[in-house]
Every structure is written in structure tokens, then in C-alpha cells.
Write a protein that holds these residues in place. Structure first.
Motif: not given
Length: 322
Positions: A54-66, A69-79
Motif C-alpha cells: 500500500q502507498v499513501v501520499v501526504w501532500p503537506g497542505d492543510e489537512g494532509h500533513s504527515y 497525522r496523529k492529530a487527524g490529518d489524512t493522506g491519499f491512497a495511491m492507485n
């Protein structure tokens, strides 16, 4: 006998589970990114070339910071090993790609590896995508003339609303702009534009767009009213203008002529404003000429902006004999 059978079945089950319970592979986070310097809304493509379940990308903008992640930010699964992303705001972003592997049995023994990229996004947008004015019950869109920075907004003098004609007051209307940036500033006649400000759309306006990056682009906004006859008659009978509620450039003039009038030979008299011309099949037609309404000709009124000959508004004219 039943006990022996049960022992045999349990042994077979354990063997089967043992075959499926493979240890996780060692993850390898290997990836490339197409661009690390972007403009807003420009897409960057990330391609994964490593080892992962599985590969997950965290773009680093608001809501998507690696880092958050423990504070609730999310990444995107790569397809299928590819991921595309664009940023709507400028800034510097830390992109993290996480490659993970796990045991095949119940997904245990999760292992991860990461690779990171630093992306700089600048806002240098000065291109206006649309200019329009919402005037109940219609929305009027301006046209950008080819190979220029001139916008032309065409309006009728009256609208058909609730089955009656309503004068359109072009002197006091709001303007709207679509632009792919929330940071770019738009100025109308050197004053910062706001969506709630009223503008005189009978005048030509200077439009300036200043990007967050500092670039500037200038435009002109011309407004023209679809031309009409100030007066028109066939064989001495005045025409009555009937407007189209949906096609603002379609004008029908109705004439109540005596029964049996020869439609092949009618005398047309008209008056128009100085900057308007009347054409039949693309050729200018003068008042007092004879016309044949049986030929299916195309009649148009064309107005031209005095300060720019490329800026025109055309009305499609229909003559209807009742």
C-alpha cells in the motif's frame, strides 16, 4: 473415529494457514515527482517505483500533513502507482510518500518506509477565465476577443421577465470574475473590485489583475447594448418589436399589413443610431430600399464601439407580416 477425523482436519487447516501466512516484504519507498516548482492549480505527478502493498501520499497542505497525522490529518491512497495533485494556495509543502507492507495473514507485522519531496507553489495567476453580470433573470457572459485582452459584455436594453418587458438598468450592475486564484487581486478603474460593488456598464472599464507573485496584467471591459431600430416601417406601417426571452440578440419586428400585400416588393424605412449599421446578407442596406421577404435573407443590425472597431454587438432581425 470422529476424534481421528477431527485431528486430521485441524492439521490440514494449520498447514493451509501456514502456507498463506507469509512474512511481510521489506518496503522500499522509491518514487519520482514531475515538478517541485508549481503554480497554483498546476498538477504534479508522483510515480511509485518501489516495493509496497500500500502507498499513501501526504501532500503537506492543510489537512494532509504527515507530521500531523496523529492529530487527524489524512493522506491519499495511491492507485496503480500513480498520483496527481494540485494546490489551490501558494506556499512551501513537504510531500511524504509512505510505502507499507504487511503479513498476508490478518494484515499483521506492518512495515513502512518513506520518501519525501519539498514542493514550492507560487501564485502567479493573472488570467481571467470569465467575466459576467447576473441581472435577474439572466446571466450575461462577456467574450474575450481573440489575441487580445479585450472583453466585450453585450446586454439588451430590455429583458422579458414574467411575460413582460423590463428595462435593464446597465448604469448600476454588479460584475463577477472567475479566476483560478484566491490570492490574485482584481482592480476596476484602479479600485479594488468587490462582488457587492455596483458598476456603470454603459462605460468602458480598465481591469487590472495583480498576482500574489507580483505579476500584473491589464484588460479592457467594453459593454455594448444590442442594437435596435429607433423606428422602422414597411410600406408606411410601423413595426412592433417583440423580444425573445432566451435569445437576447434575436429581435422580431411585426407589421400588420393589408391582406394581399406583395411580400416580394416592400419599402423599408428606418432610423438607427450613428454607430449602428443595417445589413442584408452581409451587405449594408440603406433606408428606403426595397426588400423581398420571400427570399429568406439574413438581416442584422451591428453596433461598433467608437474607440475599438473590433468590439461589436450584432442583433439578428426578423420581419414578420401579420
Amino acid at each position: 473415529m470422529k476424534k481421528i477425523f477431527a485431528i486430521i482436519m485441524m492439521g490440514l487447516l494449520l498447514v493451509a494457514c501456514s502456507d498463506e501466512n507469509e512474512s511481510a516484504r521489506t518496503p522500499v519507498a522509491s518514487a519520482t515527482i514531475s515538478e517541485t516548482e508549481l503554480e497554483i492549480n498546476q498538477s504534479a505527478q508522483i510515480s511509485f517505483t518501489g516495493v509496497a502493498d500500500q502507498v499513501v501520499v501526504w501532500p503537506g497542505d492543510e489537512g494532509h500533513s504527515y507530521a500531523n497525522r496523529k492529530a487527524g490529518d489524512t493522506g491519499f491512497a495511491m492507485n496503480k502507482g500513480h498520483f496527481s495533485y494540485s494546490y489551490s494556495v501558494p506556499g512551501e509543502f513537504h510531500v511524504v510518500v509512505v510505502a507499507s507492507t504487511y503479513d498476508t495473514y490478518m494484515g499483521g507485522s506492518l512495515s513502512s518506509d518513506t520518501i519525501a519531496f519539498d514542493v514550492v507553489v507560487k501564485d502567479d495567476v493573472t488570467t481571467i477565465d470569465r467575466v459576467y453580470s447576473s441581472i435577474t433573470p439572466n446571466v450575461y457572459y462577456a467574450e474575450l476577443l481573440e489575441e487580445s485582452s479585450d472583453w466585450v459584455l453585450r446586454l439588451p436594453s430590455k429583458q422579458v421577465y414574467n411575460n413582460r418587458e423590463v428595462t435593464l438598468k446597465a448604469e448600476k450592475q454588479r460584475l463577477s470574475f472567475d479566476i483560478e486564484s484566491d490570492s490574485s487581486k482584481i482592480y476596476v478603474d484602479d479600485v479594488l473590485w468587490t462582488a457587492k460593488t455596483y458598476y456603470d456598464l454603459t462605460k468602458t472599464h480598465s481591469i487590472k489583475v495583480e498576482s500574489d507573485f507580483g505579476s500584473v496584467r491589464d484588460y479592457k471591459l467594453y459593454t455594448l447594448i444590442y442594437p435596435e431600430f429607433t423606428s422602422v416601417s414597411l410600406n408606411g406601417v410601423d413595426g412592433v418589436l417583440v423580444r425573445n426571452a432566451f435569445n437576447q440578440d434575436a429581435l422580431t419586428y411585426q407589421f400588420t399589413l393589408p391582406e394581399g400585400t406583395d411580400k416580394r416588393n416592400l419599402t423599408l424605412l428606418y432610423n438607427i443610431n450613428a454607430n449602428v449599421k443595417f445589413y442584408i446578407n452581409g451587405s449594408e442596406m440603406q433606408s428606403g430600399a426595397a426588400i423581398d421577404l420571400t427570399q429568406g435573407a439574413t438581416y442584422t443590425l451591428v453596433t461598433t464601439a467608437p474607440e475599438n472597431s473590433r468590439v461589436k454587438a450584432t442583433s439578428i432581425i426578423t420581419f414578420e407580416i401579420l
